[in-house]
Scaffold this motif. Structure first.
Motif, short mmCIF file in Angstrom:
data_model
loop_
_atom_site.label_atom_id
_atom_site.label_comp_id
_atom_site.label_asym_id
_atom_site.label_seq_id
_atom_site.Cartn_x
_atom_site.Cartn_y
_atom_site.Cartn_z
N TRP A 1 0.68 9.31 6.82
CA TRP A 1 -0.24 8.73 7.81
C TRP A 1 -0.16 7.21 7.78
CZ3 TRP A 1 -4.40 5.57 6.39
CH2 TRP A 1 -5.21 5.16 7.45
N TRP A 2 -0.15 6.63 6.59
CA TRP A 2 -0.13 5.17 6.45
C TRP A 2 1.18 4.58 7.02
CZ3 TRP A 2 -3.08 1.10 5.53
CH2 TRP A 2 -2.47 -0.10 5.19
N VAL B 1 0.84 -1.20 0.00
CA VAL B 1 0.00 0.00 0.00
C VAL B 1 0.88 1.25 0.00
CG1 VAL B 1 -1.71 1.33 1.29
CG2 VAL B 1 -1.91 -1.16 1.14
N GLY B 2 1.92 1.26 0.85
CA GLY B 2 2.83 2.40 0.87
C GLY B 2 3.53 2.60 -0.46
N THR B 3 3.91 1.48 -1.11
CA THR B 3 4.57 1.57 -2.41
C THR B 3 3.65 2.20 -3.44
OG1 THR B 3 5.91 -0.40 -1.91
CG2 THR B 3 5.69 0.24 -4.23
N LEU B 4 2.38 1.76 -3.45
CA LEU B 4 1.42 2.32 -4.41
C LEU B 4 1.16 3.80 -4.14
CD1 LEU B 4 -1.16 -0.62 -4.63
CD2 LEU B 4 0.55 0.04 -6.34
N PRO C 1 7.73 -0.28 7.65
CA PRO C 1 7.30 0.79 6.75
C PRO C 1 8.25 0.94 5.57
CG PRO C 1 8.30 1.72 8.70
CD PRO C 1 8.20 0.24 8.94
N LEU C 2 7.69 1.42 4.48
CA LEU C 2 8.50 1.67 3.29
C LEU C 2 9.54 2.76 3.57
CD1 LEU C 2 8.76 1.08 0.19
CD2 LEU C 2 7.21 3.00 -0.17
N LEU C 3 9.11 3.80 4.26
CA LEU C 3 9.99 4.90 4.65
C LEU C 3 10.14 4.88 6.17
CD1 LEU C 3 8.47 7.65 2.36
CD2 LEU C 3 10.75 6.68 2.14
N PRO C 4 11.27 4.48 6.70
CA PRO C 4 11.44 4.41 8.15
C PRO C 4 11.17 5.75 8.81
CG PRO C 4 13.28 3.36 7.01
CD PRO C 4 12.48 4.06 5.97
N ARG D 1 3.07 5.76 9.39
CA ARG D 1 3.00 5.78 10.86
C ARG D 1 2.12 4.65 11.37
NH1 ARG D 1 2.70 11.46 10.03
NH2 ARG D 1 0.43 11.40 10.26
N ARG D 2 1.04 4.38 10.67
CA ARG D 2 0.13 3.29 11.05
C ARG D 2 0.84 1.93 10.96
NH1 ARG D 2 -3.57 0.00 8.15
NH2 ARG D 2 -5.46 -0.53 9.34
N VAL D 3 1.59 1.73 9.88
CA VAL D 3 2.32 0.47 9.71
C VAL D 3 3.34 0.30 10.83
CG1 VAL D 3 3.99 -0.73 8.23
CG2 VAL D 3 2.00 0.38 7.20
N GLN D 4 4.03 1.38 11.18
CA GLN D 4 5.05 1.28 12.22
C GLN D 4 4.43 1.02 13.59
OE1 GLN D 4 7.92 4.38 11.84
NE2 GLN D 4 9.46 3.20 12.94
N ARG D 5 3.29 1.65 13.88
CA ARG D 5 2.60 1.42 15.17
C ARG D 5 2.18 -0.04 15.31
NH1 ARG D 5 -0.10 6.36 14.12
NH2 ARG D 5 -1.93 5.17 13.48
N ARG D 6 1.83 -0.67 14.21
CA ARG D 6 1.37 -2.05 14.24
C ARG D 6 2.51 -3.05 14.15
NH1 ARG D 6 -4.38 -2.67 11.10
NH2 ARG D 6 -5.50 -1.02 12.20
#
Length: 513
Positions: A288-289, A224-227, A300-303, A291-296
């Protein structure tokens, strides 16, 4: 982190790290392979520009096709950088390097065999993706293989490689066209990559370390982050890479020099500027996405930690502004020399070659000095470049005789010396504090911002050039002067950011590297 590459990542006395680490000298042959791959992909950018007239005549390619032969490569390159860098962080840089290298060589072969402009534009897009997969691994390998002063030296050598490839590209392209003929000689411009790649691939297979980051068994690419990143980058870059003035300008110039009117008309067309707002909104959703990936607990694509590394953020700011400014000089100076002063493409290339050679020399020197001097070296480089371009502007405004070409050549050479003290040293400082586990993503993000800056800079500079050309009755000196004024103004902003970072480092008593 223990590195199997010989970089000083293991703790002293760590026998397991020492057991898996090759000898110190083994790093430099691996680095040489990286330089060879970087040289090939960068050479392909400048060498193709010279071949555009041959492509136009051989394939009956129109202005839009010529534009996308250039812009498609740039766009695909920018799209692939961050995802490819992250994949290298997770699954190993060697794997991504080999995939990118193989893809680039195959795409180059396909480019040399196509029979239509549309097909060439499509294959160039694939070639751009392969280059985007390859390049972050090159920079991340430098991070992995070296540290401290050696890393600065390696980045300096990489900067010299960039300068040499830029200088050789137009000359090599002209030589190949002279050998193989104007009609079909353009094919050799792409096919020359095949033997180079066939030499590099087995060397890369043998010399590059097999694992530069621990495998993360549960890691998956953030699709999703890549797209979101792809849509955002395309939307932001779209008005700049799809505007027609670059393609038609090239085509009309190559067709005999009566193309200033065509170019001006093309430049006056209205790009879809609204896509920039869409792109920025999508990039906001991406933040936003992520940060959501990292919280879970995902990858993430971008650290997120990168934004908390001041040296990285300031370095990206300097780099983006510098590329936004300086890349426009190549287009405007070429138009001024060829169409305005009546030089052939080869003659114009010879005038601009000392700039690239000077940059290659100063990049090597800068790589050796950056560990001792730090950010002030970049400040000096930007200042020298800006002052030299102001001098070029004064010469162009006040001197209209035939000898002006040689004066412009001499002053641009000084600008090249400044240029070499900016790009590679700034790259070293930008990535110095980035964790090795995120080096690929950081390198991809840095290069993506450079590509966006370059695309915006070239398009905006070309639009200003052709607008002034139209309103001034075809005055190339006036149009070139306007271009230089824009460049120097943006360089001043880059200088401010670099000085602020310099003062920040002094206040924080931060080490140079």
């Amino acid at each position: 982190m223990t590195s199997p590459t010989g970089s000083p990542g293991g703790a002293p006395g760590d026998s397991s790290a020492a057991a898996t680490r090759p000898t110190r000298d083994a790093r430099w042959p691996a680095f040489a392979v990286c330089l060879g791959a970087g040289f090939m992909t960068l050479l392909d950018v400048t060498i193709v520009n010279v071949a555009l007239p041959s492509i136009e005549h051989s394939l009956s390619a129109g202005a839009n096709e010529l534009q996308w032969i250039l812009a498609g490569y740039t766009l695909a390159f920018g799209l692939a950088l961050v995802p490819a860098g992250r994949l290298g962080d997770v699954y190993g840089r060697r794997t991504l390097f080999l995939v990118g290298l193989a893809g680039f060589v195959l795409a180059s072969a396909a480019c040399g065999l196509v029979t239509s402009g549309v097909a060439l534009a499509a294959v160039r897009f694939v070639q751009g993706i392969a280059a985007g997969v390859l390049n972050p691994q090159v920079i991340a390998f430098i991070q992995d293989l070296f540290s401290g002063a050696e890393r600065g030296r390696a980045f300096g050598m990489f900067g010299a490689t960039v300068g040499v490839s830029t200088a050789i590209g137009p000359l090599a392209g002209g030589a190949l066209l002279a050998i193989f003929g104007e009609q079909e000689g353009w094919r050799s411009v792409f096919l020359v990559n095949v033997p180079i790649g066939l030499v590099l691939f087995p060397l890369a297979w043998r010399l590059l370390p097999r694992r530069t980051a621990p495998r993360r068994a549960t890691a998956r690419l953030d699709v999703v982050g890549t797209l979101l990143l792809a849509v955002g980058v395309v939307a932001v870059m779209w008005p700049f890479v799809s505007s027609e003035h670059g393609g038609s300008g090239s085509g009309s110039s190559s067709s005999g020099g009566s193309g200033s009117g065509d170019s001006t008309t093309a430049a006056a067309s209205s790009p879809a500027w609204w896509t920039i707002a869409v792109g920025l909104a999508v990039l906001g959703v991406l933040a936003w996405w992520e940060r959501r990936v990292q919280r879970r607990g995902g990858l993430p694509l971008l650290p997120g930690g990168l934004v908390r590394v001041p040296s990285f953020m300031f370095g990206v700011g300097v780099s983006t502004l510098y590329f936004l400014a300086f890349t426009g000089v190549w287009l405007s100076s070429t138009l001024y020399l060829q169409t305005g002063m009546g030089l052939t493409p080869l003659e114009a290339g010879l005038v601009l070659t000392p700039f690239s050679i000077a940059g290659a020399i100063s990049a090597t020197v800068g790589g050796r000095l950056i560990g001792r001097i730090g950010r002030p070296l970049v400040v000096i480089g930007i200042a020298v470049t800006g002052v030299a371009l102001v001098a070029v502007d004064l010469v162009v405004r006040t001197w209209h005789g035939p000898g002006v070409v040689w004066v412009v050549c001499a002053v641009l050479t000084v600008a090249g010396l400044g240029n070499g003290l900016v790009i590679s040293p700034n790259q070293t400082l930008t990535l110095a504090r980035v964790p090795l586990s995120d080096a690929g993503a950081a390198a991809g993000a840095l290069q993506t911002m450079q590509r966006i800056g370059a695309a915006v800079g070239v398009s905006a500079n070309a639009a200003a050039f052709f607008t002034v050309l139209g309103t001034s009755g075809g005055s190339y000196p006036q149009a070139f002067s306007t271009s230089l004024t824009i460049v120097v103004s943006i360089l001043a902003l880059a200088l401010v950011v670099a000085v602020v970072d310099w003062r920040r480092r002094e206040h924080a008593h931060a080490p140079v590297l």
